[in-house]
Design a protein around this motif. Structure first.
Motif, PDB file in Angstrom:
ATOM      1  N   GLY A 127       0.830  -1.081   0.046  1.00  0.00           N
ATOM      2  CA  GLY A 127      -0.388  -0.328  -0.039  1.00  0.00           C
ATOM      3  C   GLY A 127       0.994   1.209  -0.404  1.00  0.00           C
ATOM      4  O   GLY A 127       0.509   2.671  -0.857  1.00  0.00           O
ATOM      5  N   PHE A 128       2.053   1.243   1.143  1.00  0.00           N
ATOM      6  CA  PHE A 128       2.980   2.368   0.932  1.00  0.00           C
ATOM      7  C   PHE A 128       3.537   2.954  -0.606  1.00  0.00           C
ATOM      8  O   PHE A 128       3.952   3.953  -0.856  1.00  0.00           O
ATOM      9  N   LEU A 129       3.767   1.481  -1.412  1.00  0.00           N
ATOM     10  CA  LEU A 129       4.181   1.560  -2.707  1.00  0.00           C
ATOM     11  C   LEU A 129       2.948   2.056  -3.755  1.00  0.00           C
ATOM     12  O   LEU A 129       3.630   3.153  -4.369  1.00  0.00           O
ATOM     13  N   ALA A 130       2.107   2.182  -3.445  1.00  0.00           N
ATOM     14  CA  ALA A 130       0.967   3.266  -4.311  1.00  0.00           C
ATOM     15  C   ALA A 130       0.958   4.602  -3.912  1.00  0.00           C
ATOM     16  O   ALA A 130       0.505   4.829  -4.828  1.00  0.00           O
ATOM     17  N   VAL A 131       1.197   5.132  -2.138  1.00  0.00           N
ATOM     18  CA  VAL A 131       1.377   6.055  -2.296  1.00  0.00           C
ATOM     19  C   VAL A 131       2.168   7.296  -3.290  1.00  0.00           C
ATOM     20  O   VAL A 131       1.363   8.330  -4.029  1.00  0.00           O
ATOM     21  N   PRO A 132       3.001   7.000  -3.472  1.00  0.00           N
ATOM     22  CA  PRO A 132       3.520   7.937  -4.036  1.00  0.00           C
ATOM     23  C   PRO A 132       3.858   8.213  -5.405  1.00  0.00           C
ATOM     24  O   PRO A 132       3.455   9.223  -6.290  1.00  0.00           O
ATOM     25  N   ASN A 133       3.369   6.208  -5.792  1.00  0.00           N
ATOM     26  CA  ASN A 133       3.267   6.421  -7.547  1.00  0.00           C
ATOM     27  C   ASN A 133       1.605   7.463  -7.559  1.00  0.00           C
ATOM     28  O   ASN A 133       1.114   7.804  -8.745  1.00  0.00           O
TER      29      ASN A 133
END
Length: 523
Positions: A180-186
């Motif tokens: 989920g953390f990976l999705a936020v910056p993208n």
């Protein structure tokens, strides 16, 4: 009268909801099949991780001797099914989507052109309105891409991440949190880039109109003879190059900002990817996850990252880039349009101009100022004046194409400002100074002014006779069926002949009033 859009602040849901009914009406069966196919694709892709987990566990049990070979075969077949489903369902989706997008684009194009038809003709004299039309037209095609993205996001990617998310949560909630953390910056990067490209569309709309006009001046049939004969081609080529350079400069500036944003958020994504690998190894070493779990997640991690990148960068990112033009289309469709009462005109009407004034958009000087005039029923009136005196503007005001800024135009006592445009113009015919030369056979060029019924040869012949147009074989080798365009293997008429065709067109329409704006200038 047309007006500004009622709400300048369009949101993503509003833009999608505004256009969704048109999409559903365009091809509901296609939409249902595409959604169902996408749902199956998303689920089968997600089942890859579950199938691999099951295969690794079964193989482990087989090695230990606790199960026979048959469960291993079934687990392997399940993996193969999940792998094979991807290209098959993707192929079906590609074939269906092409036809679906073509049909939806046609439907949205019709909605756009119907809306243009509801606008006041005077609006098309306004440069800012023309820019709105240009941006809205680009929004038609981009709306199809936006809606395709929404369908893919909802029916492919959401089911995929729901299934994978449930698997990871049951395995280790921390793994789900990292993904989920990976999705936020993208996601943040795409939102920033979407705003950049929306602003780019607004800045470049007038530039695009200019370079398209300069290109037309160089290559279109209407302009090229004069452009080449007068030696103006090089001048227009320079103007074209300058505007294209200005467009490229604006685009490059936006792309540089976009790349910088992308770089920052990609570094954050890389950090998240490395953290996921670290956690996997840690859980494996401390015995929190089995070798089968580790293998399944590790083997599927690349697919998870690819799906995440496709969703955010390709689907959402492309949607964000197109959002500006789609918002422009929604704003255009939400503009107020010309509505009014039906005008009853059973015979030649009485026309009264009551202290009318009119100025073109963006012009301070009035084309017509405080004019009063009465034309009685059945009367023929000729208006004579110098160039620029306002004769053509007066014709447009009399026909209801333009509405006066002050004063009233009364047709049999009915104000054109409160009249329905279609009702008013349905009883009026006209021949304008700048008439149109349609690439159609002669008969259709005449009958196009009244397509409420099938063209009638007798009416066409009578209209041609009124316009003093003789169908000689030298000029019209196929008579009324002669194609009036060399581009389509036909003939090209002189200016005088074309003007007679335009006059015949004006006579062909059933009318109670006809307006002639220098109809014999070329005769």
């Amino acid at each position: 009268m047309s007006g500004k859009n009622r709400n300048d602040k369009n949101s993503f849901p509003k833009e999608a909801i505004r256009i969704l009914p048109t999409v559903i009406r365009a091809c509901p069966i296609y939409l249902f099949v595409i959604c169902l196919n996408g749902l199956m694709l998303g689920i089968f892709l997600a089942l890859n991780i579950v199938a691999l987990d099951g295969l690794f566990h079964t193989v482990e049990e087989y090695v230990k001797g606790t199960v026979s070979l048959l469960p291993v075969v079934w687990a392997l077949l399940f993996v193969l099914l999940c792998v094979a489903a991807n290209p098959v369902l993707n192929g079906i989706n590609t074939v269906l989507s092409f036809d679906f997008e073509r049909k939806v684009s046609g439907k949205l194009g019709k909605v756009f052109h119907d809306k243009c038809g509801e606008m006041l003709p005077a609006d098309f004299e306004d440069a800012s309105f023309l820019e709105d039309v240009k941006k809205a037209k680009e929004g038609v095609e981009n709306s199809v891409l936006l809606l395709s993205g929404i369908i893919n996001a909802l029916f492919v990617y959401v089911p995929y991440f729901v299934v994978v998310g449930i698997y990871l949560y049951r395995l280790k909630p921390a793994l789900l949190a990292v993904i989920g953390f990976l999705a936020v910056p993208n996601l943040l990067s795409q939102m920033q880039k979407g705003r950049l490209y929306a602003k780019l569309e607004d800045r470049t709309a007038p530039i695009k109109r200019k370079y398209e006009h300069y290109e037309e001046c160089m290559i279109s049939r209407e302009y090229f003879k004069e452009t080449r004969l007068l030696g103006a081609f090089g001048y227009f080529l320079r103007l074209y190059g300058d505007t294209l350079a200005a467009l490229n400069l604006e685009t490059v500036r936006t792309q540089k900002k976009s790349v910088r944003i992308e770089l920052v958020f990609r570094l954050l994504s890389l950090a998240g990817y490395l953290l996921t690998l670290f956690l996997l190894v840690k859980y494996l070493l401390d015995g929190s996850v089995s070798i089968a779990n580790f293998g399944a997640v590790l083997a599927s991690l690349d697919l998870i990252m690819v799906m995440l990148k496709e969703l955010i960068c390709n689907v959402i990112g492309r949607m964000m880039k197109k959002m500006g033009t789609v918002a422009n289309l929604v704003k255009f469709l939400d503009r107020g349009e010309s509505r009014g009462r039906d005008i009853q005109m059973e015979e030649a009407p009485e026309i009264r101009l009551d202290h009318i004034s009119f100025a073109y958009p963006g012009c301070r000087e009035k084309a017509i100022a405080d004019l009063s005039l009465t034309v009685r029923s059945g009367e023929t009136v000729a208006v004579v004046g110098q160039n620029g005196a306002g004769k053509s503007t007066l014709v447009k005001l009399l026909s209801g194409l333009y509405l006066p800024d002050t004063g009233r135009v009364l047709i049999d006592g009915q104000d054109t400002k409160t009249a329905d445009r279609g009702s008013l113009m349905g009883k009026i015919s006209g021949v304008f100074q700048k008439f149109q030369r349609y690439a159609m056979p002669l008969n259709e060029n005449v009958a196009i002014s009244d397509m409420s019924c099938e063209p009638k040869e007798t009416r066409i012949a009578a209209s041609l006779e009124k316009a003093d147009l003789t169908l000689s074989r030298e000029v019209f080798p196929q008579g009324g069926k002669t194609m009036l365009s060399r581009e389509f293997d036909g003939v090209d008429l002189s200016g005088g002949y074309w003007q007679r065709v335009a006059i015949a067109r004006g006579f062909y329409k059933r009318h109670h009033m006809i307006l002639l704006d220098e109809p014999t200038a070329a005769i």
